[in-house]
Structure formats: C-alpha cells, structure tokens
Design a protein around this motif. Sequence first.
Motif, PDB file in Angstrom:
ATOM      1  N   LEU A   1      17.225  -5.485  13.151  1.00  0.00           N
ATOM      2  CA  LEU A   1      17.854  -4.175  13.147  1.00  0.00           C
ATOM      3  C   LEU A   1      17.688  -3.475  14.491  1.00  0.00           C
ATOM      4  O   LEU A   1      18.620  -2.834  14.998  1.00  0.00           O
ATOM      5  CB  LEU A   1      17.240  -3.330  12.022  1.00  0.00           C
ATOM      6  CG  LEU A   1      18.012  -2.105  11.540  1.00  0.00           C
ATOM      7  CD1 LEU A   1      19.330  -2.500  10.895  1.00  0.00           C
ATOM      8  CD2 LEU A   1      17.164  -1.311  10.549  1.00  0.00           C
ATOM      9  N   PHE A   2      16.501  -3.623  15.085  1.00  0.00           N
ATOM     10  CA  PHE A   2      16.186  -2.937  16.344  1.00  0.00           C
ATOM     11  C   PHE A   2      16.280  -3.877  17.555  1.00  0.00           C
ATOM     12  O   PHE A   2      15.640  -3.638  18.580  1.00  0.00           O
ATOM     13  CB  PHE A   2      14.772  -2.347  16.275  1.00  0.00           C
ATOM     14  CG  PHE A   2      14.562  -1.395  15.133  1.00  0.00           C
ATOM     15  CD1 PHE A   2      15.545  -0.501  14.769  1.00  0.00           C
ATOM     16  CD2 PHE A   2      13.365  -1.400  14.433  1.00  0.00           C
ATOM     17  CE1 PHE A   2      15.353   0.394  13.720  1.00  0.00           C
ATOM     18  CE2 PHE A   2      13.159  -0.519  13.384  1.00  0.00           C
ATOM     19  CZ  PHE A   2      14.158   0.381  13.017  1.00  0.00           C
ATOM     20  N   ALA A   3      17.080  -4.915  17.444  1.00  0.00           N
ATOM     21  CA  ALA A   3      17.130  -5.944  18.480  1.00  0.00           C
ATOM     22  C   ALA A   3      17.555  -5.401  19.840  1.00  0.00           C
ATOM     23  O   ALA A   3      17.182  -5.956  20.885  1.00  0.00           O
ATOM     24  CB  ALA A   3      18.075  -7.069  18.045  1.00  0.00           C
ATOM     25  N   ASP A   4      18.340  -4.323  19.870  1.00  0.00           N
ATOM     26  CA  ASP A   4      18.804  -3.796  21.159  1.00  0.00           C
ATOM     27  C   ASP A   4      17.744  -2.954  21.858  1.00  0.00           C
ATOM     28  O   ASP A   4      17.975  -2.443  22.956  1.00  0.00           O
ATOM     29  CB  ASP A   4      20.075  -2.967  20.961  1.00  0.00           C
ATOM     30  CG  ASP A   4      19.870  -1.798  20.029  1.00  0.00           C
ATOM     31  OD1 ASP A   4      18.920  -1.828  19.212  1.00  0.00           O
ATOM     32  OD2 ASP A   4      20.643  -0.818  20.119  1.00  0.00           O
TER      33      ASP A   4
ATOM     34  N   ASN B   1       3.643   4.186   9.047  1.00  0.00           N
ATOM     35  CA  ASN B   1       3.943   3.253  10.137  1.00  0.00           C
ATOM     36  C   ASN B   1       5.443   2.979  10.252  1.00  0.00           C
ATOM     37  O   ASN B   1       5.997   2.918  11.360  1.00  0.00           O
ATOM     38  CB  ASN B   1       3.184   1.947   9.934  1.00  0.00           C
ATOM     39  CG  ASN B   1       1.684   2.145  10.003  1.00  0.00           C
ATOM     40  OD1 ASN B   1       1.199   3.028  10.700  1.00  0.00           O
ATOM     41  ND2 ASN B   1       0.938   1.339   9.265  1.00  0.00           N
ATOM     42  N   LEU B   2       6.110   2.821   9.105  1.00  0.00           N
ATOM     43  CA  LEU B   2       7.555   2.575   9.141  1.00  0.00           C
ATOM     44  C   LEU B   2       8.304   3.808   9.642  1.00  0.00           C
ATOM     45  O   LEU B   2       9.257   3.690  10.427  1.00  0.00           O
ATOM     46  CB  LEU B   2       8.046   2.188   7.742  1.00  0.00           C
ATOM     47  CG  LEU B   2       7.599   0.810   7.237  1.00  0.00           C
ATOM     48  CD1 LEU B   2       8.008   0.621   5.792  1.00  0.00           C
ATOM     49  CD2 LEU B   2       8.177  -0.310   8.104  1.00  0.00           C
ATOM     50  N   THR B   3       7.870   4.982   9.212  1.00  0.00           N
ATOM     51  CA  THR B   3       8.515   6.215   9.665  1.00  0.00           C
ATOM     52  C   THR B   3       8.380   6.361  11.179  1.00  0.00           C
ATOM     53  O   THR B   3       9.349   6.693  11.878  1.00  0.00           O
ATOM     54  CB  THR B   3       7.888   7.436   8.964  1.00  0.00           C
ATOM     55  OG1 THR B   3       8.084   7.326   7.559  1.00  0.00           O
ATOM     56  CG2 THR B   3       8.518   8.730   9.462  1.00  0.00           C
ATOM     57  N   ARG B   4       7.198   6.107  11.694  1.00  0.00           N
ATOM     58  CA  ARG B   4       6.973   6.212  13.137  1.00  0.00           C
ATOM     59  C   ARG B   4       7.878   5.230  13.898  1.00  0.00           C
ATOM     60  O   ARG B   4       8.427   5.559  14.957  1.00  0.00           O
ATOM     61  CB  ARG B   4       5.505   5.949  13.454  1.00  0.00           C
ATOM     62  CG  ARG B   4       5.155   6.169  14.927  1.00  0.00           C
ATOM     63  CD  ARG B   4       3.718   5.806  15.224  1.00  0.00           C
ATOM     64  NE  ARG B   4       2.798   6.664  14.509  1.00  0.00           N
ATOM     65  CZ  ARG B   4       1.893   6.237  13.636  1.00  0.00           C
ATOM     66  NH1 ARG B   4       1.814   4.946  13.365  1.00  0.00           N
ATOM     67  NH2 ARG B   4       1.080   7.075  13.037  1.00  0.00           N
ATOM     68  N   LEU B   5       8.034   4.040  13.354  1.00  0.00           N
ATOM     69  CA  LEU B   5       8.868   3.022  13.999  1.00  0.00           C
ATOM     70  C   LEU B   5      10.338   3.466  14.048  1.00  0.00           C
ATOM     71  O   LEU B   5      10.990   3.371  15.099  1.00  0.00           O
ATOM     72  CB  LEU B   5       8.748   1.697  13.244  1.00  0.00           C
ATOM     73  CG  LEU B   5       9.403   0.482  13.892  1.00  0.00           C
ATOM     74  CD1 LEU B   5       8.610   0.040  15.120  1.00  0.00           C
ATOM     75  CD2 LEU B   5       9.513  -0.669  12.888  1.00  0.00           C
TER      76      LEU B   5
ATOM     77  N   LYS C   1       7.356  -4.307  18.057  1.00  0.00           N
ATOM     78  CA  LYS C   1       6.463  -3.615  17.126  1.00  0.00           C
ATOM     79  C   LYS C   1       6.875  -3.882  15.680  1.00  0.00           C
ATOM     80  O   LYS C   1       6.022  -4.007  14.795  1.00  0.00           O
ATOM     81  CB  LYS C   1       6.480  -2.113  17.392  1.00  0.00           C
ATOM     82  CG  LYS C   1       5.868  -1.707  18.720  1.00  0.00           C
ATOM     83  CD  LYS C   1       5.943  -0.200  18.920  1.00  0.00           C
ATOM     84  CE  LYS C   1       5.333   0.213  20.251  1.00  0.00           C
ATOM     85  NZ  LYS C   1       5.451   1.686  20.469  1.00  0.00           N
ATOM     86  N   ALA C   2       8.188  -3.978  15.449  1.00  0.00           N
ATOM     87  CA  ALA C   2       8.692  -4.214  14.098  1.00  0.00           C
ATOM     88  C   ALA C   2       8.217  -5.551  13.546  1.00  0.00           C
ATOM     89  O   ALA C   2       8.025  -5.701  12.338  1.00  0.00           O
ATOM     90  CB  ALA C   2      10.215  -4.155  14.092  1.00  0.00           C
ATOM     91  N   ALA C   3       8.029  -6.531  14.427  1.00  0.00           N
ATOM     92  CA  ALA C   3       7.634  -7.869  13.992  1.00  0.00           C
ATOM     93  C   ALA C   3       6.226  -7.914  13.412  1.00  0.00           C
ATOM     94  O   ALA C   3       5.843  -8.922  12.797  1.00  0.00           O
ATOM     95  CB  ALA C   3       7.760  -8.849  15.151  1.00  0.00           C
ATOM     96  N   SER C   4       5.459  -6.837  13.591  1.00  0.00           N
ATOM     97  CA  SER C   4       4.088  -6.842  13.066  1.00  0.00           C
ATOM     98  C   SER C   4       3.731  -5.545  12.323  1.00  0.00           C
ATOM     99  O   SER C   4       2.590  -5.352  11.946  1.00  0.00           O
ATOM    100  CB  SER C   4       3.085  -7.052  14.214  1.00  0.00           C
ATOM    101  OG  SER C   4       3.209  -6.007  15.180  1.00  0.00           O
TER     102      SER C   4
END
Length: 400
Positions: free
Chosen positions: A167-170, A187-191, A177-180
């Motif tokens: 989703l955040f590949a660009d 944590n998801l909200t911050r991302l 960070k998403a990968a871990s």
Amino acid sequence: MALSCVAVAQRNYVPATIITSQNDSLKGFIDFRDWFVPPKEIIFKQSLADAAEKHFGPGDINGFRIGEPDIEYAVRKVSIDITKEDFSGDKEAWDRTIQDTLVFLRKLTGGTYNLYEYVDVHTRVHYIADGKNTPVQELEKVTAFVKRSSGDGIYTDNRYQKQLADLFADNPAVAKKAASVTYHEKNLTRLFVTYNVAKDPSTAVITDERKKIKYPLSFGLMGGMSFNTYDFKGPAFKFDGPSKSNSSPIGGIWLNLPFGRVARNFSGVIELMYKQSKTSSISTTGYFSRYDFRYLQLNTMIRYTYPTKTGIKPYVNVGMGNGIAIKVAQNDLANPSRPDEWQENIPGVRKHEQSLVGGIGVTIYRLGAEIRYNSGNGFSPFVGGKTAFNSLQVLAKFSF
C-alpha cells in the motif's frame, strides 16, 4: 451498586451528525455508549425534547460523527475473518469464518488512506483500510493452532505487513516500517498518519482522538448555611423528642471526577467540609442539656449532570457522608436544683457520624449553587438511644 446499574441504563444523548445515504448531514443527538463492539444500530433524536427516537442501522446511513468527543463511524461492506481464535486444537487452521456484510467501522485516520477499527462478536480487533482509489480491505492477521509432526503449536501469519508494504510502496521509508509494524492501534495509526502527512498534509487527520481526549477533573471551594434539626429518641436520654433547631455556616472543598465515555454525564464527587451541630433541650423534670459538636465530613457522591449546549448545567447527586468530630465543645447536663453545676452528659460519645446526602444544583460556568439534604445518625453510642441530625443546606460553589 444500584446507582451504577441505573447509570448504565440511562440514555446518554450527545451532539452528533448523521451522514445520510445521500451524503447529506443531519444534525441532532445520538445515544452514545462508547462502543467497544460497534453498534448494530444507533438511536438518534434531532432535539432532546423529541419523544420519538429514530433507529439507524448500517444499511440506512453512510456513517455518523460524535461531536464531543470527536469520533467518526463509517459504513463499509467488508469481508472480515471473524474466526474465534481459542487455540483449542479442535479446529483446523484453514477452517475460517468470514463475515461479509455492511458494518459500522470506527475511523482512526483520514487522508490518502483511511484506517478503521472493527471489533467482532468474539471481541477480536480487526483493522481495515481503504482509499479514494483503493477498495476496502481487512489488514489480515491470522493466529491458529497448528498440528505438526514435529509438535503442535501456535502459528501466526502477519499478512497485514505485506499488505501495508504494498500500500505504501511509493514511500520506501514508510513501506520499510510497515514490513515490521505490530498489529496495534497506536502503531498502525502512527504509520498511516506518517504516510498521509508525507503524501498530502492538507488531508491528513486523526479523526478519533480516543487516546488524547481527557475528561478533566474539576475542583473548587464551597460555602453556605446549614439549617439543622435534632431529634433524640430512647430511654438513654433525659430528654426524648425534638430539640432546639439552629443554623450554622458550612464550607469546604470539592472534587468532581468524570466517569468517562460510557457514562459521560455521570461523575463521582468527593467533598471535605466543615460543619457544626449545636442544640439544647429541657426535660419535663427540668434537666438542661446542651451539645456542640464540630465535624469534618467527607462526602462521596454520584452526580448526574443534564447535558446542555451551554455552560449552564443542572445536576442531581446522591451519596454518603462520613463525619469525624474534631471538637466536642459542649456535652453537658445541668440538674435543675444546681443550674450552675455542669457535668458530662453522655460519656463515650461516638465521634463518627454517618449520613445520607442528596441534592439538586446548577453549574453556571465557574459558579454553582446547590440545595442539599443531609440526614445523619448523630453521636449516640447507646443501643437504647438514637439521635437524628438532619439539615437542609444551601451552598454556593466556585470552580478553579
């Protein structure tokens, strides 16, 4: 205990906005329950004075927003894995239960991509994402009990990490960070916020401030007058019946502790106040008794505040008081044959007074006024003698 049951049963209407199926806004009030498991329907009124209630389910509207605190729910049709993960071993790991229906989702972030939370019937938390050109999808995390030849155990598949990385590949830094990232709201909200701010700061918002909203306690001073009546009953007293009434000043400090979202119109009230109980009586045989007790009383009460849109808020409260006699100025008895000779009237007076306390009042911004009734059991240490100390109190309050 009874009061707490009543508190949960009461309606809790708060200002809100319905997003209709035509994407129009309908302002009014929603019976807010601080839902952990999202509601199957909401109860709505356009005015608090309306007797009729309207019920809306996910199929009737597109969502709703609670004005205070700032919470938004959106309606989405999404496939959610609601398998009960009990790890009992009697169910195969690939045997999943999928729910595919319209539901209310609590919105956590907004922007290029939106993040939602959903709690299923097994109280399992799910996170869902969508975007302007991205269909709604569950961020999947599967935990199951797996039987293997090498030994049985718990298996966890963090599929959501790859979903987010794609989703955040660009944005390589966010994708890394998403990968871990852990499967946790904070944590998801911050991302999501990090990505949305980098992508388009003008649209990046946190629509649910659940972690930041504070229900501030309030405190202040109070003072007023107490109009007291006294009644002595039982053979332990020289005088049986009502004694002389009096009025006395009262004052102290108070603290108001909100219960929070589930019962946001209810709060706990703690007060420490000074009061005086002073009376006298003459028996039919001419004995003269006089009493003067000075108390520090700790009141603990439950308060219900009627919700209004202004700073003028009426309330009722009820609870208990515990008073400790800090000074016994008078506890004397005079014989009619020797009126100038005073002796101790009641030996071993009880210095702990218990009271029932209740009142109605109104808060006007920082100021307040209350009329209260206090019924205490007095100081009698005797089984054969009861004291009833009752008072009507008029109080003025100031909040810092």
